[in-house]
Scaffold this active site. Structure first.
Site, PDB file in Angstrom:
ATOM      1  N   LYS A   1      73.305  30.210  23.597  1.00  0.00           N
ATOM      2  CA  LYS A   1      72.208  30.457  22.657  1.00  0.00           C
ATOM      3  C   LYS A   1      71.806  31.934  22.617  1.00  0.00           C
ATOM      4  O   LYS A   1      71.652  32.502  21.537  1.00  0.00           O
ATOM      5  CB  LYS A   1      71.017  29.587  23.075  1.00  0.00           C
ATOM      6  CG  LYS A   1      69.906  29.514  22.080  1.00  0.00           C
ATOM      7  CD  LYS A   1      68.875  28.471  22.514  1.00  0.00           C
ATOM      8  CE  LYS A   1      68.457  28.730  23.958  1.00  0.00           C
ATOM      9  NZ  LYS A   1      67.641  27.683  24.528  1.00  0.00           N
TER      10      LYS A   1
ATOM     11  N   ARG B   1      63.579  36.716  25.523  1.00  0.00           N
ATOM     12  CA  ARG B   1      62.817  36.580  26.762  1.00  0.00           C
ATOM     13  C   ARG B   1      63.365  37.531  27.819  1.00  0.00           C
ATOM     14  O   ARG B   1      64.544  37.877  27.792  1.00  0.00           O
ATOM     15  CB  ARG B   1      62.929  35.139  27.267  1.00  0.00           C
ATOM     16  CG  ARG B   1      62.193  34.152  26.395  1.00  0.00           C
ATOM     17  CD  ARG B   1      62.534  32.738  26.759  1.00  0.00           C
ATOM     18  NE  ARG B   1      63.930  32.448  26.438  1.00  0.00           N
ATOM     19  CZ  ARG B   1      64.602  31.411  26.884  1.00  0.00           C
ATOM     20  NH1 ARG B   1      64.014  30.538  27.669  1.00  0.00           N
ATOM     21  NH2 ARG B   1      65.856  31.223  26.538  1.00  0.00           N
TER      22      ARG B   1
END
Lengths: 557, 557
Positions: A73, A96
């Site tokens: 991902k 992130r």
């Protein structure tokens, strides 16, 4: 398809001629006064000094339910942004930031892979710009202030047996999960049970990621519930009067971090909360800063669409006051074959039947995204073992069901391997959107949870334990119920049983506990044992790490 | 003398128009490729990219035995460097970096004061460039790896009851002094007693400050003794094989940090070990980097000359392969009056008799510096309550005894207030030096300790407890005795009794324990209870802290 490279991620990253971060910033229209360099290739961005020029569209990258096969991902997220840039789009990627704890344990980073990586990967995976250390410090300062308050007379009457606030370390350290503190006599504090979580599980991480301004950060910190008094009344951070000090410790960590992809696309990497007991998305601050600077912002959310994407919609986007404009669901033939019943060591053999057996997992995630009024795009992330028959099977399934599908090969080709996907994304972005939330925060707590279980997980309903029922009653009594839900569920299954792969049916989800996180602004629903402090494996990755003579990392990946 | 300013240190610091750190670096002849900026006013220096041009002289600033009146050692250190710069000298100042823990507890920083400060003081006193966080992480990674080793089968046979290595936090947190860890059953590690020290008490802090290269850092880390096996054999970090990982975690923290004084003098702030169980000096790396860049390096050591200066000579300078060229002993009339028996609340009244009673403390520290073959200079740091009679008394005492003395007023006047001192320093630097160590590391352990007690403290001799005798025997058996001594003694008295101010006589010092710190490369002698994890006061400074609308700190000092 043949593999064109045999280099490791670290070797690829080390070969990149990175541009000075000031150059990346200038190309991204970040004013010089907003740039705070951390070394030559990292910077913090003072978001208050960014002009309010644009209102970029948001592309969310999510995935099917994770398997040991890996979906890629983050890699697709990076590769898609590079592809959009190759198509002359003004794009930024917002990711992130990784936790250092797992890096010591299991080889592998969180910065994409192959030719779709963010760099400098060594720095990002080690101390980076110190955000996680600042969160650790703020978290543990609060713990020290709580224990000091009790030791110095306990004016607030805090019950040491009912303290919810735990200490944290950015470390995989199972021995700290459950500890006794305050031992050694009357000068050494008050003895009580405590435990350490990993820093990314701290409510402060979730708060940092959801706060919309420094003022809002402080306000959120002030309403953290740290525990209860002997009279069972909640004790807030504001009762201790230390929200100012915690904000001070976090003021620099609150600024998004600028780095670059291997291809030079500007990347904001900021915040990384757990995707089970927290919401698993990068910071609102980074996403919104990117939206001011770019026409398109590509971002991701943790685990599969049932967890990360659902929380992105119902928690992050809601609290940030925006909505995603396109959603990409990443999957691989290998992952779907595992959902179809194939063991990990047999994934390299062609197995069209198993693939077809696994497709319902993808199908449910597609359905879930549609629940939000968005038409998703499948990114079929290519792997060397994929066969033509397998490719044909999944692509024709998608076409038959009217779902956009694009093959990606960004690991090997960088942005070029994501052009097909990027073109689909641009088409979707050109269409009108009709985003809708799954529930209103004003709905009853049980109804909100049922909406997620029935419409996202595909379950029949929810069972609440007596404990959970009592907690919901208390939450309502305290007036804490007008908040979104943060489900803490296994990522491996759509149900709450990690062994049920594919698309489970006719199941109910058991909610064991409902824990208010008022600072973060959500109610955590525990549906099983959630590990908030990992351990190290028998042969930790640390054993292979070293520093080369030129000062660069060895054995990190 | 009248006080010309009523501004706080923070207000003064905030009014400074700081120069961009790149400008400071350029003026200091630091090549651009060696500069790694951390924001606009801080940078790390890659010492491997500094040309080997100069071999600067070292001026050590030390002090009389600390009192609650305050001596202003850091302030004089900064002011002296500014004064030398005003006299057109090529000078750098090298200071210790502060711990964040005490900042939350007791208002007050460690960056000088008034017009003799290093800036940006807010940043330096908060997370700075993350060095302490990196040390915390490396320390606790080692702890996690030790406990994981035991949990995963304990191949080395480590006795969980004999682990010396403790966890750390950069926090004042008394509740963590003594803890039980590994509770909760067989999946949660092995239960054992543990405790947390404050990060600056970690052996890794001492190692970072004494290492002379990255290779030497790794070598030192490898020889840390973490505990003993069931057969009572020492277990080293190298037995666990994690010295490479620890070095990796410390590689950036190992680089000195560049900031500036209010007057624009370049300052390296790097490393800050305890001055009792460690050696209390900034890093060798920073001092030596400064010596390559400047003709004169002004630096300081913790507490009084009996602790900091003695360790500077016998540990830091010895391990760094250099010797100080001049020594300044800072004192104040107020401090000497306390040593002469005056209570803190009566210090503002003239009291020449008490001053004369307190001078023997200064006299002993002067004598101690002369033991190293160096002729010291007294810096009489002025305070507004000093009277002409008091000034006359101490100055004439110094002149009668042939000791250089200079009045300093750097808090109020910056470098200008240190010109008299700077001229003395330049004269001393112009004279030949005859530095000598107090003992040879090859001397027997007891003899080395006796040399310090008799010649530096002025005691009659040393008493060793049975425990200490046994430990010395073991140290000799393991071949660990060829190391310098690191005395852990109260800073308030020349003796081991904190209540004996002035110049105690006819006393013996009791050595309770001798603890080998092989990574740091010294033997710690405990002469009393040494607090390695402070607590917070009833009203912690954190209660007043906040962030202003422009993002700057409030209530920090």
């Amino acid at each position: 398809m043949t593999l064109k490279t045999t280099l490791s991620d670290l070797e690829i990253a080390n070969k990149v001629a990175m541009k000075p971060i000031a150059e990346i910033a200038e190309a991204a229209n970040i004013p010089e006064e907003a740039l705070e360099q951390y070394g030559k290739y990292k910077a913090k961005i003072d978001h208050t000094k960014i002009p309010q020029n644009l209102e970029g569209k948001v592309v969310l990258v999510t995935a099917t339910s994770p398997t040991p096969a890996g979906e890629g991902k983050s890699t697709v997220t990076v590769g898609l942004s590079d592809a959009l840039r190759q198509l002359d789009q003004n794009v930024m990627v917002a990711l992130r930031e990784p936790s250092l704890g797992p890096v010591m344990g299991i080889k592998g980073g969180a910065t994409g892979g192959g030719y779709a990586q963010v760099v400098p990967m060594q720095d990002i995976n080690l101390h980076f710009t110190g955000d996680l250390h600042a969160i650790t410090t703020a978290n543990n300062a609060l713990s020290a202030l709580i224990d000091n308050h009790i030791h110095q007379g306990n004016e607030l009457g805090i019950d040491p047996r009912r303290i919810l606030w735990k200490r944290v370390l950015d470390m995989n350290d199972r021995s700290l999960r459950k500890v006794l503190i305050g031992l050694g006599g009357p000068t050494q504090g008050v003895p009580r049970e405590d435990g350490f979580d990993i820093t990314v599980a701290s409510e402060i991480m979730a708060i940092l990621c959801l706060a919309t301004s420094l003022e809002n950060l402080k306000e959120r910190l002030s309403r953290i519930v740290i525990g209860y008094t002997y009279e069972k009344k909640p004790v807030y951070v504001k009762d201790l009067g230390v929200e100012g000090a915690l904000t001070l410790l976090l003021k620099d960590a609150f600024k998004p971090n600028l780095v670059q992809t291997i291809e030079g696309t500007p990347a904001l990497i900021h915040g990384g909360p757990f995707a089970n007991i927290a919401h698993g998305c990068n910071s609102i601050m980074a996403t919104q800063t990117a939206r001011k600077l770019a026409d398109i912002v590509v971002t991701e959310a943790g685990f599969g669409a049932d967890l990360g994407a659902e929380k992105f919609m119902n928690i992050k986007a809601r609290q940030g006051g925006f909505a995603p404009d396109a959603v990409v669901v990443v999957t691989t033939i290998r992952a779907l074959k595992m959902h179809g019943g194939v063991a990990k060591n047999e994934l390299s053999s062609e197995n069209v039947a198993a693939l077809k057996n696994g497709i319902p997992n993808l199908e449910k995630h597609i359905d879930s995204i549609r629940q939000f009024g968005i038409e998703p795009i499948i990114a079929l992330n290519r792997f060397i073992s994929d066969t033509e028959n397998e490719l044909e099977a999944i692509i024709s399934w998608a076409h038959q069901n009217g779902i956009r599908i694009a093959r990606t090969n960004v690991w090997e080709e960088g942005g070029k391997g994501g052009l097909e996907l990027a073109n689909h994304v641009l088409e979707v972005l050109g269409q009108p959107k009709s985003f809708t939330h799954l529930y209103e925060t004003s709905d009853p707590v049980e109804k909100k949870i049922e909406a997620i279980v029935q419409r996202i997980y595909g379950g029949n309903g929810v069972q609440f334990t007596d404990k959970a029922k009592k907690q919901i009653y208390q939450i309502e009594q305290f007036g804490w119920d007008d908040l979104p839900i943060c489900m803490a569920k296994t990522q491996y299954s759509l149900s709450d049983n990690p062994n049920e792969l594919g698309r489970p049916e006719n199941f109910t989800v058991t909610v064991r506990e409902v824990i208010p996180k008022l600072g973060a602004g959500f109610l955590v629903c525990l549906t099983g044992e959630i590990m908030t402090m990992p351990g190290l494996p028998k042969k930790p990755a640390a054993l292979k790490m070293d520093v080369a003579e030129d000062g660069s990392a060895l054995g990190l990946f």
